[in-house]
Design an enzyme around this catalytic site. Structure first.
Site, PDB file in Angstrom:
ATOM      1  N   TYR A  76       0.822  -1.221   0.000  1.00 42.79           N
ATOM      2  CA  TYR A  76       0.000   0.000   0.000  1.00 42.79           C
ATOM      3  C   TYR A  76       0.858   1.275   0.000  1.00 42.79           C
ATOM      4  O   TYR A  76       0.343   2.361  -0.207  1.00 42.79           O
ATOM      5  CB  TYR A  76      -0.985   0.011   1.181  1.00 42.79           C
ATOM      6  CG  TYR A  76      -1.877  -1.212   1.240  1.00 42.79           C
ATOM      7  CD1 TYR A  76      -2.083  -2.015   0.120  1.00 42.79           C
ATOM      8  CD2 TYR A  76      -2.512  -1.582   2.424  1.00 42.79           C
ATOM      9  CE1 TYR A  76      -2.882  -3.154   0.175  1.00 42.79           C
ATOM     10  CE2 TYR A  76      -3.323  -2.714   2.472  1.00 42.79           C
ATOM     11  CZ  TYR A  76      -3.490  -3.494   1.355  1.00 42.79           C
ATOM     12  OH  TYR A  76      -4.280  -4.617   1.407  1.00 42.79           O
ATOM     13  N   HIS A 148       0.810 -11.864   1.416  1.00 42.25           N
ATOM     14  CA  HIS A 148      -0.227 -11.132   0.665  1.00 42.25           C
ATOM     15  C   HIS A 148      -0.800 -11.974  -0.475  1.00 42.25           C
ATOM     16  O   HIS A 148      -2.009 -11.972  -0.715  1.00 42.25           O
ATOM     17  CB  HIS A 148       0.392  -9.840   0.124  1.00 42.25           C
ATOM     18  CG  HIS A 148      -0.577  -8.713  -0.040  1.00 42.25           C
ATOM     19  ND1 HIS A 148      -0.218  -7.399   0.112  1.00 42.25           N
ATOM     20  CD2 HIS A 148      -1.894  -8.693  -0.349  1.00 42.25           C
ATOM     21  CE1 HIS A 148      -1.274  -6.619  -0.096  1.00 42.25           C
ATOM     22  NE2 HIS A 148      -2.305  -7.389  -0.380  1.00 42.25           N
ATOM     23  N   SER A 227     -12.221  -5.833   1.153  1.00 43.75           N
ATOM     24  CA  SER A 227     -13.177  -5.165   0.253  1.00 43.75           C
ATOM     25  C   SER A 227     -14.615  -5.561   0.606  1.00 43.75           C
ATOM     26  O   SER A 227     -15.399  -5.950  -0.272  1.00 43.75           O
ATOM     27  CB  SER A 227     -12.858  -5.469  -1.214  1.00 43.75           C
ATOM     28  OG  SER A 227     -11.559  -5.041  -1.548  1.00 43.75           O
ATOM     29  N   PRO A 228     -14.992  -5.456   1.890  1.00 50.57           N
ATOM     30  CA  PRO A 228     -16.332  -5.900   2.301  1.00 50.57           C
ATOM     31  C   PRO A 228     -17.444  -5.023   1.747  1.00 50.57           C
ATOM     32  O   PRO A 228     -18.614  -5.427   1.759  1.00 50.57           O
ATOM     33  CB  PRO A 228     -16.274  -5.797   3.834  1.00 50.57           C
ATOM     34  CG  PRO A 228     -15.258  -4.736   4.099  1.00 50.57           C
ATOM     35  CD  PRO A 228     -14.225  -4.899   3.012  1.00 50.57           C
ATOM     36  N   GLY A 230     -17.370  -4.087  -1.398  1.00 49.51           N
ATOM     37  CA  GLY A 230     -17.263  -4.218  -2.857  1.00 49.51           C
ATOM     38  C   GLY A 230     -16.522  -3.050  -3.479  1.00 49.51           C
ATOM     39  O   GLY A 230     -16.878  -2.577  -4.551  1.00 49.51           O
ATOM     40  N   ARG A 231     -15.454  -2.594  -2.799  1.00 49.50           N
ATOM     41  CA  ARG A 231     -14.621  -1.473  -3.239  1.00 49.50           C
ATOM     42  C   ARG A 231     -15.444  -0.182  -3.350  1.00 49.50           C
ATOM     43  O   ARG A 231     -15.151   0.699  -4.139  1.00 49.50           O
ATOM     44  CB  ARG A 231     -13.903  -1.784  -4.564  1.00 49.50           C
ATOM     45  CG  ARG A 231     -13.025  -3.036  -4.465  1.00 49.50           C
ATOM     46  CD  ARG A 231     -12.170  -3.247  -5.687  1.00 49.50           C
ATOM     47  NE  ARG A 231     -11.373  -4.464  -5.594  1.00 49.50           N
ATOM     48  CZ  ARG A 231     -10.223  -4.569  -4.944  1.00 49.50           C
ATOM     49  NH1 ARG A 231      -9.721  -3.539  -4.322  1.00 49.50           N
ATOM     50  NH2 ARG A 231      -9.577  -5.726  -4.923  1.00 49.50           N
ATOM     51  N   GLY A 232     -16.493  -0.112  -2.565  1.00 46.92           N
ATOM     52  CA  GLY A 232     -17.292   1.115  -2.526  1.00 46.92           C
ATOM     53  C   GLY A 232     -18.608   0.999  -3.278  1.00 46.92           C
ATOM     54  O   GLY A 232     -19.465   1.872  -3.167  1.00 46.92           O
ATOM     55  N   PHE A 233     -18.793  -0.091  -4.037  1.00 50.57           N
ATOM     56  CA  PHE A 233     -20.065  -0.234  -4.773  1.00 50.57           C
ATOM     57  C   PHE A 233     -21.221  -0.384  -3.788  1.00 50.57           C
ATOM     58  O   PHE A 233     -22.319   0.134  -4.004  1.00 50.57           O
ATOM     59  CB  PHE A 233     -19.998  -1.446  -5.721  1.00 50.57           C
ATOM     60  CG  PHE A 233     -20.756  -1.237  -7.001  1.00 50.57           C
ATOM     61  CD1 PHE A 233     -22.091  -0.836  -6.994  1.00 50.57           C
ATOM     62  CD2 PHE A 233     -20.146  -1.427  -8.235  1.00 50.57           C
ATOM     63  CE1 PHE A 233     -22.792  -0.637  -8.185  1.00 50.57           C
ATOM     64  CE2 PHE A 233     -20.838  -1.228  -9.425  1.00 50.57           C
ATOM     65  CZ  PHE A 233     -22.157  -0.833  -9.399  1.00 50.57           C
ATOM     66  N   GLY A 236     -23.723   2.848  -2.237  1.00 50.77           N
ATOM     67  CA  GLY A 236     -24.693   3.738  -2.870  1.00 50.77           C
ATOM     68  C   GLY A 236     -24.087   5.049  -3.337  1.00 50.77           C
ATOM     69  O   GLY A 236     -24.808   5.996  -3.634  1.00 50.77           O
TER      70      GLY A 236
HETATM   71  N1  LIG Z   1      -5.470  -8.892   1.038  1.00 51.57           N
HETATM   72  C1  LIG Z   1      -5.710  -8.256  -0.087  1.00 51.57           C
HETATM   73  O1  LIG Z   1      -5.288  -8.660  -1.162  1.00 51.57           O
HETATM   74  C2  LIG Z   1      -6.529  -6.989  -0.069  1.00 51.57           C
HETATM   75  C3  LIG Z   1      -7.035  -6.455  -1.265  1.00 51.57           C
HETATM   76  C4  LIG Z   1      -7.814  -5.293  -1.185  1.00 51.57           C
HETATM   77  C5  LIG Z   1      -8.056  -4.693   0.043  1.00 51.57           C
HETATM   78  N2  LIG Z   1      -7.530  -5.227   1.191  1.00 51.57           N
HETATM   79  C6  LIG Z   1      -7.759  -4.615   2.511  1.00 51.57           C
HETATM   80  O2  LIG Z   1      -9.161  -4.454   2.702  1.00 51.57           O
HETATM   81  C7  LIG Z   1      -9.446  -3.094   3.056  1.00 51.57           C
HETATM   82  C8  LIG Z   1     -10.826  -2.710   2.576  1.00 51.57           C
HETATM   83  O3  LIG Z   1     -10.987  -2.974   1.204  1.00 51.57           O
HETATM   84  P1  LIG Z   1     -11.162  -1.831   0.108  1.00 51.57           P
HETATM   85  O4  LIG Z   1     -10.699  -0.536   0.663  1.00 51.57           O
HETATM   86  O5  LIG Z   1     -10.566  -2.375  -1.126  1.00 51.57           O
HETATM   87  O6  LIG Z   1     -12.710  -1.804  -0.197  1.00 51.57           O
HETATM   88  P2  LIG Z   1     -14.054  -1.539   0.626  1.00 51.57           P
HETATM   89  O7  LIG Z   1     -13.771  -1.470   2.074  1.00 51.57           O
HETATM   90  O8  LIG Z   1     -14.995  -2.559   0.118  1.00 51.57           O
HETATM   91  O9  LIG Z   1     -14.514  -0.134   0.050  1.00 51.57           O
HETATM   92  C9  LIG Z   1     -13.740   1.023   0.226  1.00 51.57           C
HETATM   93  C10 LIG Z   1     -14.418   2.152  -0.524  1.00 51.57           C
HETATM   94  O10 LIG Z   1     -15.699   2.408   0.065  1.00 51.57           O
HETATM   95  C11 LIG Z   1     -15.808   3.771   0.417  1.00 51.57           C
HETATM   96  N3  LIG Z   1     -16.579   3.823   1.683  1.00 51.57           N
HETATM   97  C12 LIG Z   1     -16.271   3.204   2.858  1.00 51.57           C
HETATM   98  N4  LIG Z   1     -17.234   3.415   3.770  1.00 51.57           N
HETATM   99  C13 LIG Z   1     -18.169   4.191   3.169  1.00 51.57           C
HETATM  100  C14 LIG Z   1     -19.404   4.738   3.584  1.00 51.57           C
HETATM  101  N5  LIG Z   1     -19.889   4.531   4.809  1.00 51.57           N
HETATM  102  N6  LIG Z   1     -20.112   5.502   2.701  1.00 51.57           N
HETATM  103  C15 LIG Z   1     -19.653   5.723   1.447  1.00 51.57           C
HETATM  104  N7  LIG Z   1     -18.480   5.222   0.976  1.00 51.57           N
HETATM  105  C16 LIG Z   1     -17.744   4.457   1.844  1.00 51.57           C
HETATM  106  C17 LIG Z   1     -14.399   4.276   0.574  1.00 51.57           C
HETATM  107  O11 LIG Z   1     -14.325   5.644   0.251  1.00 51.57           O
HETATM  108  P3  LIG Z   1     -13.685   6.734   1.267  1.00 51.57           P
HETATM  109  O12 LIG Z   1     -12.296   6.292   1.577  1.00 51.57           O
HETATM  110  O13 LIG Z   1     -13.723   7.978   0.474  1.00 51.57           O
HETATM  111  O14 LIG Z   1     -14.587   6.724   2.460  1.00 51.57           O
HETATM  112  C18 LIG Z   1     -13.649   3.447  -0.481  1.00 51.57           C
HETATM  113  O15 LIG Z   1     -13.749   4.065  -1.747  1.00 51.57           O
HETATM  114  C19 LIG Z   1      -8.302  -2.312   2.404  1.00 51.57           C
HETATM  115  O16 LIG Z   1      -8.140  -1.034   3.001  1.00 51.57           O
HETATM  116  C20 LIG Z   1      -7.134  -3.232   2.658  1.00 51.57           C
HETATM  117  O17 LIG Z   1      -6.643  -3.062   3.983  1.00 51.57           O
HETATM  118  C21 LIG Z   1      -6.778  -6.376   1.145  1.00 51.57           C
END
Ligand SMILES: NC(=O)c1ccc[n+]([C@@H]2O[C@H](COP(=O)([O-])OP(=O)(O)OC[C@H]3O[C@@H](n4cnc5c(N)ncnc54)[C@H](OP(=O)(O)O)[C@@H]3O)[C@@H](O)[C@H]2O)c1
Length: 349
Positions: A76, A148, A227-228, A230-233, A236
């Site tokens: 990261y 990783h 990515s719980p 769905g990466r922000g999908f 909403g």
């Molecule tokens: N092991 C692996 O290979 C791997 C791969 C990917 C990710 N990860 C880990 O998993 C963590 C989470 O995954 P992720 O960041 O990919 O995806 P995510 O948690 O599914 O989604 C993150 C996205 O959602 C938005 N968001 C979060 N809460 C929100 C809310 N309440 N309202 C509106 N938008 C919201 C964030 O925007 P804002 O930041 O603008 O709020 C960001 O764009 C990462 O930070 C990382 O530590 C691990």
């Protein structure tokens, strides 16, 4: 789309730990964490420009709300250590009260040169990256050290053995794997107990349910869905791929591309209608759904905003009925339309 911050904790906290997020036990090796963790990836990469000030404020607010699991990685910071440094600075006043998880597994010089994902889990490299992570985090131990990505050129026995040595030396507390399948999990676990597996899992991404989660449970391994949202999908707040800047991976992510995007948006609208009946946001519905999949699960939603963090943490107080869970299943029986990664970097189990 509508995305009210329902069920949100107050942000006027005095700085004290004013909210208690119930602790969960991740597997049988002794690892415990607040029911919802925080991923810091987006603070330095993946979703457009990072935000260091917002990131540090978010991490500190998370701690106040009872979040104890903080997830970073060498990747990261693209080898600069920036993400781990940010986390280390943010938690320095309460470091011993939280669980710091970081990850090794890439050859960052190759990744930077080729823009790709060269793997390297050779034991000497694991040791080198671990020393770097300790320095960047400003700590004398890493609570969870994850591989990783599985490296096909290095037997998993060597990886587990090396982390076992680092644990014996007091530099690491628990062994974690990311995107490992049943066979790798069993082989690693036979060398040193695996405490936790981190893999993508959400109402959008269900692949782990068939073969991975049963093995995790059989072996007593905790599960951390990444990515719980769905990466922000699943919040909403999405827009079509073309509206994201080039440094935001959603500009090329398959689930945002025309065709898939409209299908996935239709599912979000139905999930939002269900969330409305419970006076919660669709984000909270997505996190509560994950928490309902087992008490050995601690999701790590990523956000750069203390306000959105509070909304996410409040999902731990949501109870979904069997009818709610059945409705989610009806809306998304197999998860989202579109692939979670391009073929070249899709993990294989
Ligand atoms: N092991 C692996 O290979 C791997 C791969 C990917 C990710 N990860 C880990 O998993 C963590 C989470 O995954 P992720 O960041 O990919 O995806 P995510 O948690 O599914 O989604 C993150 C996205 O959602 C938005 N968001 C979060 N809460 C929100 C809310 N309440 N309202 C509106 N938008 C919201 C964030 O925007 P804002 O930041 O603008 O709020 C960001 O764009 C990462 O930070 C990382 O530590 C691990």
């Amino acid at each position: 789309m509508k995305n009210e911050n329902k069920h949100e904790n107050s942000e006027s906290g005095s700085g004290n730990k004013d909210v208690s997020l119930a602790a969960r036990t991740l597997g049988t090796q002794g690892l415990k964490a607040g029911a919802i963790g925080l991923g810091t990836m987006g603070m330095t990469m993946a979703y457009g420009a990072g935000d260091e000030t917002g990131g540090i404020a978010t991490i500190r607010r998370a701690y106040e709300l009872g979040v104890t699991l903080f997830d970073t990685a060498e990747l990261y910071g693209m080898g600069t250590g920036s993400n781990e440094q940010l986390l280390g600075r943010a938690v320095k006043d309460f470091r011993d009260e939280v669980v710091i998880a970081t990850k090794f597994g890439f050859d960052m010089s190759a990744a930077q040169n080729a823009g790709g994902y060269a793997l390297n889990s050779r034991p000497d490299h694991i040791r080198e990256v671990t020393e770097n992570s300790l320095r960047h985090l400003g700590t004398d131990h890493i609570d969870v050290l994850y591989q990783h990505r599985v490296d096909p050129d290095v037997p998993i026995e060597d990886v587990a053995g090396t982390i076992g040595e680092l644990i014996a030396e007091g530099k690491v507390r628990y062994l974690g794997l990311s995107e490992a399948g049943p066979d790798i999990l069993r082989r690693a676990h036979a060398v040193h107990p695996v405490s936790v597996l981190q893999t993508e899992y959400s109402v959008f991404e269900r692949a782990v349910e068939a073969e991975v989660l049963p093995v995790v449970r059989e072996l007593g391994i905790g599960f951390v869905p990444y990515s719980p949202l769905g990466r922000g999908f699943l919040t909403g707040t999405v827009k079509p791929a073309a509206e994201y800047p080039a440094d935001d991976m959603r500009s090329w992510d398959d689930r945002w591309q025309p065709g898939n995007y409209e299908q996935n948006l239709a599912a979000i609208r139905e999930l939002t209608a269900l969330a409305d009946t419970k006076d919660i946001s669709v984000t909270q519905l997505a996190l509560a759904w994950l928490l309902a999949q087992g008490d050995d699960i601690v999701p790590i939603p990523g956000t750069r905003s203390p306000r959105r963090l509070a909304e996410n943490v409040a999902a731990a107080a949501v109870t979904l009925t069997p009818e709610d869970l059945a409705r989610v299943q009806e809306i998304l029986p197999k998860g989202a339309a579109g692939s979670r990664y391009p073929e070249a970097i899709m993990p294989t189990w």
